[in-house]
Scaffold this motif. Structure first.
Motif, PDB file in Angstrom:
ATOM      1  N   ASP A   1      -0.519  -1.482   0.563  1.00  9.25           N
ATOM      2  CA  ASP A   1      -1.604  -1.735   0.610  1.00  9.25           C
ATOM      3  C   ASP A   1      -2.391  -2.294  -0.740  1.00  9.25           C
ATOM      4  O   ASP A   1      -3.432  -1.784  -1.125  1.00  9.25           O
ATOM      5  CB  ASP A   1      -2.584  -0.598   0.954  1.00  9.25           C
ATOM      6  CG  ASP A   1      -2.098  -0.046   2.671  1.00  9.25           C
ATOM      7  OD1 ASP A   1      -1.874  -1.019   3.306  1.00  9.25           O
ATOM      8  OD2 ASP A   1      -1.920   1.182   2.728  1.00  9.25           O
ATOM      9  N   VAL A   2      -1.685  -3.183  -1.323  1.00 13.80           N
ATOM     10  CA  VAL A   2      -2.028  -3.996  -2.432  1.00 13.80           C
ATOM     11  C   VAL A   2      -3.300  -4.768  -2.040  1.00 13.80           C
ATOM     12  O   VAL A   2      -3.283  -5.394  -0.987  1.00 13.80           O
ATOM     13  CB  VAL A   2      -1.222  -4.754  -2.984  1.00 13.80           C
ATOM     14  CG1 VAL A   2      -1.745  -5.664  -4.210  1.00 13.80           C
ATOM     15  CG2 VAL A   2       0.110  -3.756  -3.478  1.00 13.80           C
ATOM     16  N   ALA A   3      -4.510  -4.774  -2.556  1.00 16.35           N
ATOM     17  CA  ALA A   3      -5.500  -5.553  -2.606  1.00 16.35           C
ATOM     18  C   ALA A   3      -6.252  -6.002  -3.818  1.00 16.35           C
ATOM     19  O   ALA A   3      -7.016  -5.429  -4.491  1.00 16.35           O
ATOM     20  CB  ALA A   3      -6.596  -4.761  -1.761  1.00 16.35           C
ATOM     21  N   CYS A   4      -5.806  -7.150  -4.161  1.00 13.56           N
ATOM     22  CA  CYS A   4      -6.477  -7.923  -5.602  1.00 13.56           C
ATOM     23  C   CYS A   4      -7.524  -8.611  -4.988  1.00 13.56           C
ATOM     24  O   CYS A   4      -7.451  -9.264  -4.123  1.00 13.56           O
ATOM     25  CB  CYS A   4      -5.217  -8.957  -6.247  1.00 13.56           C
ATOM     26  SG  CYS A   4      -3.745  -8.036  -6.543  1.00 13.56           S
ATOM     27  N   MET A   5      -8.087  -8.968  -6.410  1.00 12.62           N
ATOM     28  CA  MET A   5      -9.454  -9.653  -6.306  1.00 12.62           C
ATOM     29  C   MET A   5      -8.900 -11.142  -6.583  1.00 12.62           C
ATOM     30  O   MET A   5      -9.555 -12.259  -6.313  1.00 12.62           O
ATOM     31  CB  MET A   5     -10.403  -9.366  -6.943  1.00 12.62           C
ATOM     32  CG  MET A   5     -11.100  -8.073  -6.707  1.00 12.62           C
ATOM     33  SD  MET A   5     -12.239  -7.589  -7.585  1.00 12.62           S
ATOM     34  CE  MET A   5     -11.643  -6.959  -9.223  1.00 12.62           C
ATOM     35  N   GLY A   6      -7.671 -11.267  -7.464  1.00 18.13           N
ATOM     36  CA  GLY A   6      -7.202 -12.363  -7.784  1.00 18.13           C
ATOM     37  C   GLY A   6      -7.420 -12.719  -8.990  1.00 18.13           C
ATOM     38  O   GLY A   6      -6.901 -13.682  -9.720  1.00 18.13           O
ATOM     39  N   SER A   7      -8.221 -12.076  -9.812  1.00 18.64           N
ATOM     40  CA  SER A   7      -8.521 -12.364 -11.378  1.00 18.64           C
ATOM     41  C   SER A   7      -7.840 -11.201 -12.073  1.00 18.64           C
ATOM     42  O   SER A   7      -8.010 -11.524 -13.098  1.00 18.64           O
ATOM     43  CB  SER A   7      -9.923 -12.221 -11.381  1.00 18.64           C
ATOM     44  OG  SER A   7     -10.542 -11.061 -11.209  1.00 18.64           O
ATOM     45  N   GLU A   8      -7.185 -10.219 -11.462  1.00 14.53           N
ATOM     46  CA  GLU A   8      -6.488  -9.165 -12.493  1.00 14.53           C
ATOM     47  C   GLU A   8      -5.451  -9.833 -13.423  1.00 14.53           C
ATOM     48  O   GLU A   8      -4.716 -11.018 -12.869  1.00 14.53           O
ATOM     49  CB  GLU A   8      -5.874  -8.329 -11.696  1.00 14.53           C
ATOM     50  CG  GLU A   8      -6.704  -7.332 -10.768  1.00 14.53           C
ATOM     51  CD  GLU A   8      -7.060  -8.080  -9.448  1.00 14.53           C
ATOM     52  OE1 GLU A   8      -7.833  -7.176  -8.666  1.00 14.53           O
ATOM     53  OE2 GLU A   8      -6.905  -9.199  -9.304  1.00 14.53           O
ATOM     54  N   GLY A   9      -5.061  -9.208 -14.439  1.00 11.08           N
ATOM     55  CA  GLY A   9      -4.026  -9.757 -15.084  1.00 11.08           C
ATOM     56  C   GLY A   9      -2.563  -8.962 -14.965  1.00 11.08           C
ATOM     57  O   GLY A   9      -1.634  -9.756 -15.380  1.00 11.08           O
ATOM     58  N   SER A  10      -2.718  -8.249 -13.956  1.00  9.64           N
ATOM     59  CA  SER A  10      -1.366  -7.680 -13.618  1.00  9.64           C
ATOM     60  C   SER A  10      -1.382  -7.341 -12.252  1.00  9.64           C
ATOM     61  O   SER A  10      -2.436  -6.473 -11.843  1.00  9.64           O
ATOM     62  CB  SER A  10      -0.848  -6.562 -14.511  1.00  9.64           C
ATOM     63  OG  SER A  10       0.453  -5.973 -13.766  1.00  9.64           O
ATOM     64  N   LEU A  11      -0.236  -7.185 -11.540  1.00 13.08           N
ATOM     65  CA  LEU A  11      -0.281  -6.762 -10.021  1.00 13.08           C
ATOM     66  C   LEU A  11      -0.664  -5.315 -10.080  1.00 13.08           C
ATOM     67  O   LEU A  11      -1.337  -4.570  -9.305  1.00 13.08           O
ATOM     68  CB  LEU A  11       1.041  -6.965  -9.416  1.00 13.08           C
ATOM     69  CG  LEU A  11       1.091  -6.626  -8.042  1.00 13.08           C
ATOM     70  CD1 LEU A  11       0.261  -7.652  -6.997  1.00 13.08           C
ATOM     71  CD2 LEU A  11       2.507  -6.533  -7.261  1.00 13.08           C
ATOM     72  N   LEU A  12      -0.378  -4.495 -10.942  1.00 12.09           N
ATOM     73  CA  LEU A  12      -0.356  -3.152 -11.246  1.00 12.09           C
ATOM     74  C   LEU A  12      -1.981  -2.698 -11.657  1.00 12.09           C
ATOM     75  O   LEU A  12      -2.497  -1.483 -11.390  1.00 12.09           O
ATOM     76  CB  LEU A  12       0.274  -2.423 -12.259  1.00 12.09           C
ATOM     77  CG  LEU A  12       1.838  -2.296 -11.949  1.00 12.09           C
ATOM     78  CD1 LEU A  12       2.547  -1.640 -12.915  1.00 12.09           C
ATOM     79  CD2 LEU A  12       2.177  -1.699 -10.690  1.00 12.09           C
ATOM     80  N   GLU A  13      -2.700  -3.915 -11.863  1.00 11.64           N
ATOM     81  CA  GLU A  13      -4.196  -3.322 -11.874  1.00 11.64           C
ATOM     82  C   GLU A  13      -5.020  -3.685 -10.819  1.00 11.64           C
ATOM     83  O   GLU A  13      -6.011  -3.423 -10.567  1.00 11.64           O
ATOM     84  CB  GLU A  13      -4.732  -4.382 -12.832  1.00 11.64           C
ATOM     85  CG  GLU A  13      -4.438  -4.306 -14.300  1.00 11.64           C
ATOM     86  CD  GLU A  13      -5.023  -5.549 -15.330  1.00 11.64           C
ATOM     87  OE1 GLU A  13      -5.673  -6.206 -14.659  1.00 11.64           O
ATOM     88  OE2 GLU A  13      -4.578  -5.466 -16.294  1.00 11.64           O
ATOM     89  N   CYS A  14      -4.205  -3.971  -9.782  1.00  9.27           N
ATOM     90  CA  CYS A  14      -4.877  -4.154  -8.329  1.00  9.27           C
ATOM     91  C   CYS A  14      -5.126  -2.921  -7.699  1.00  9.27           C
ATOM     92  O   CYS A  14      -4.198  -1.956  -7.793  1.00  9.27           O
ATOM     93  CB  CYS A  14      -4.223  -5.189  -7.503  1.00  9.27           C
ATOM     94  SG  CYS A  14      -3.941  -6.946  -8.121  1.00  9.27           S
ATOM     95  N   SER A  15      -5.989  -2.979  -6.844  1.00 10.17           N
ATOM     96  CA  SER A  15      -6.125  -1.703  -5.821  1.00 10.17           C
ATOM     97  C   SER A  15      -4.853  -1.599  -5.042  1.00 10.17           C
ATOM     98  O   SER A  15      -4.292  -2.758  -4.708  1.00 10.17           O
ATOM     99  CB  SER A  15      -7.267  -1.845  -5.020  1.00 10.17           C
ATOM    100  OG  SER A  15      -7.278  -0.911  -4.079  1.00 10.17           O
ATOM    101  N   SER A  16      -4.560  -0.450  -4.801  1.00  4.32           N
ATOM    102  CA  SER A  16      -3.267  -0.215  -3.894  1.00  4.32           C
ATOM    103  C   SER A  16      -3.129   1.422  -3.470  1.00  4.32           C
ATOM    104  O   SER A  16      -4.400   1.995  -3.780  1.00  4.32           O
ATOM    105  CB  SER A  16      -1.929  -0.469  -4.648  1.00  4.32           C
ATOM    106  OG  SER A  16      -1.596   0.762  -5.668  1.00  4.32           O
ATOM    107  N   GLY A  17      -2.631   1.762  -2.878  1.00  2.00           N
ATOM    108  CA  GLY A  17      -2.292   3.037  -2.336  1.00  2.00           C
ATOM    109  C   GLY A  17      -1.705   4.216  -3.432  1.00  2.00           C
ATOM    110  O   GLY A  17      -1.645   5.433  -3.177  1.00  2.00           O
ATOM    111  N   GLY A  18      -1.454   3.444  -4.489  1.00  2.00           N
ATOM    112  CA  GLY A  18      -0.869   4.246  -5.774  1.00  2.00           C
ATOM    113  C   GLY A  18       0.756   4.269  -5.879  1.00  2.00           C
ATOM    114  O   GLY A  18       1.498   3.923  -4.763  1.00  2.00           O
TER     115      GLY A  18
END
Length: 333
Positions: free
Chosen positions: A85-102
């Motif tokens: 359930d990764v949900a990036c805004m597109g501006s994050e510097g890393s995938l791990l900064e995106c919202s997810s289920g943890g």
């Protein structure tokens, strides 16, 4: 020493070395894997979209994202599934900064592994499709937001050589014409391609210019490459790890006898990972398994592939896996 490296990695800023793309045609296309607690794991494709892929491509310095494939498009991974359930805004510097289920929370199988295709200059602007694997197929070039084919007028092994090398697919074996792997559709982007064989990209070769042609798709050019010939595994990122080479359908390791930075330099360049910084010995990134394929490697540093370097010959060695050679490259992330 490996334990110390992993200890340090876990405390680095997450933008340093947390994502890689594997089992694709090049380092900028493949199955998404993230690094956590000393090992790599996959990402579930639930809600996976182009914005998420955009973050991955930027993190890897691979240009814009062109696709965000689902359903293990580049094959199923193994081990842990680390994100869902990764949900990036597109501006994050890393995938791990995106919202997810943890980290580690998911309800997926590896048949749902997420993938990414990026449009990196000189690499991901060329692909091979409709063939038996990622290193054989119809040649397609990305331009103006879409993939198109290449006309087979004057197409030869030197042109295929450039394609194979740019994709990390080793030596060119054939340069088929007349839509050998089926007809493409849409634009025909190149005609009368004339490479010297040393260019870094097909787009660096002489041609009639993008979009100039008088061909039909029955003349689509193709390439058959020996296959991806080198990879780095079990390191903290895709540009550091144990060296493995591909031969006769399987991967094997390289013995560290005489292994030096000049040898590592060839590997790093072949993988588009920048200069080599280290050439570690003694299974620095852990022992491999299976065959030991190379020993007494002696590169000049200018070769296009590790398999072009002098060695004792494929399969000739007097080593154990405790002598597996490694490489650390200085890729700019």
């Amino acid at each position: 020493r490996l334990e110390l490296i992993n200890f340090i990695i876990q405390r680095l800023d997450i933008t340093d070395l947390t994502v890689r793309l594997v089992d694709g045609p090049n380092r900028c296309s493949g199955r998404v894997e993230v690094y956590q607690d000393g090992s790599w794991g996959t990402v579930c494709d639930d809600n996976w979209a182009l914005l998420d892929a955009q973050v991955v491509c930027r993190e890897l310095s691979c240009g814009p994202a062109t696709e965000a494939p689902h359903q293990a498009h580049f094959g199923e991974g193994s081990g842990s599934i680390l994100l869902d359930d990764v949900a990036c805004m597109g501006s994050e510097g890393s995938l791990l900064e995106c919202s997810s289920g943890g980290i580690g929370n998911h309800d997926c199988g590896h048949d749902e592994d997420a993938s990414v295709t990026c449009m990196m200059d000189g690499i991901s602007r060329v692909r091979l499709v409709n063939g038996p694997n990622n290193c054989s197929g119809r040649v397609e070039v990305f331009h103006s937001g879409q993939w198109g084919t290449v006309c087979d007028d004057d197409w030869d092994l030197l042109d295929a050589k450039v394609v194979c090398r740019a994709l990390g697919c080793g030596v060119a074996l054939e340069a088929p014409d007349q839509a050998h792997f089926g007809q493409g559709r849409g634009e025909i982007w190149l005609k009368d391609v004339q490479c010297s064989g040393n260019e870094g990209s097909l787009l660096g070769c002489s041609s009639d210019g993008l979009g100039s042609h008088n061909c039909g798709h029955s003349e689509d050019a193709a390439a058959i490459c020996e296959g991806q010939s080198v990879r780095l595994v079990d390191g903290p990122n895709r540009c550091s790890g144990r060296v493995e080479v591909y031969q006769d359908g399987s991967w094997g390791t390289v013995c560290d006898d005489n292994w030096a930075v000049l040898d590592a330099q060839v590997v790093c360049r072949e993988l588009s990972c920048g200069p080599a910084t280290e050439a570690p010995h003694q299974a620095h990134f852990g022992e491999g398994s299976g065959s030991i394929l190379l020993d007494d490697v002696a590169c000049m540093g200018s070769e296009g592939s590790l398999l072009e370097c002098s060695s004792g010959g494929i399969g000739n060695h007097d080593c154990g896996h405790d002598e597996d050679a490694s490489v650390t490259c200085m890729m700019e992330l």
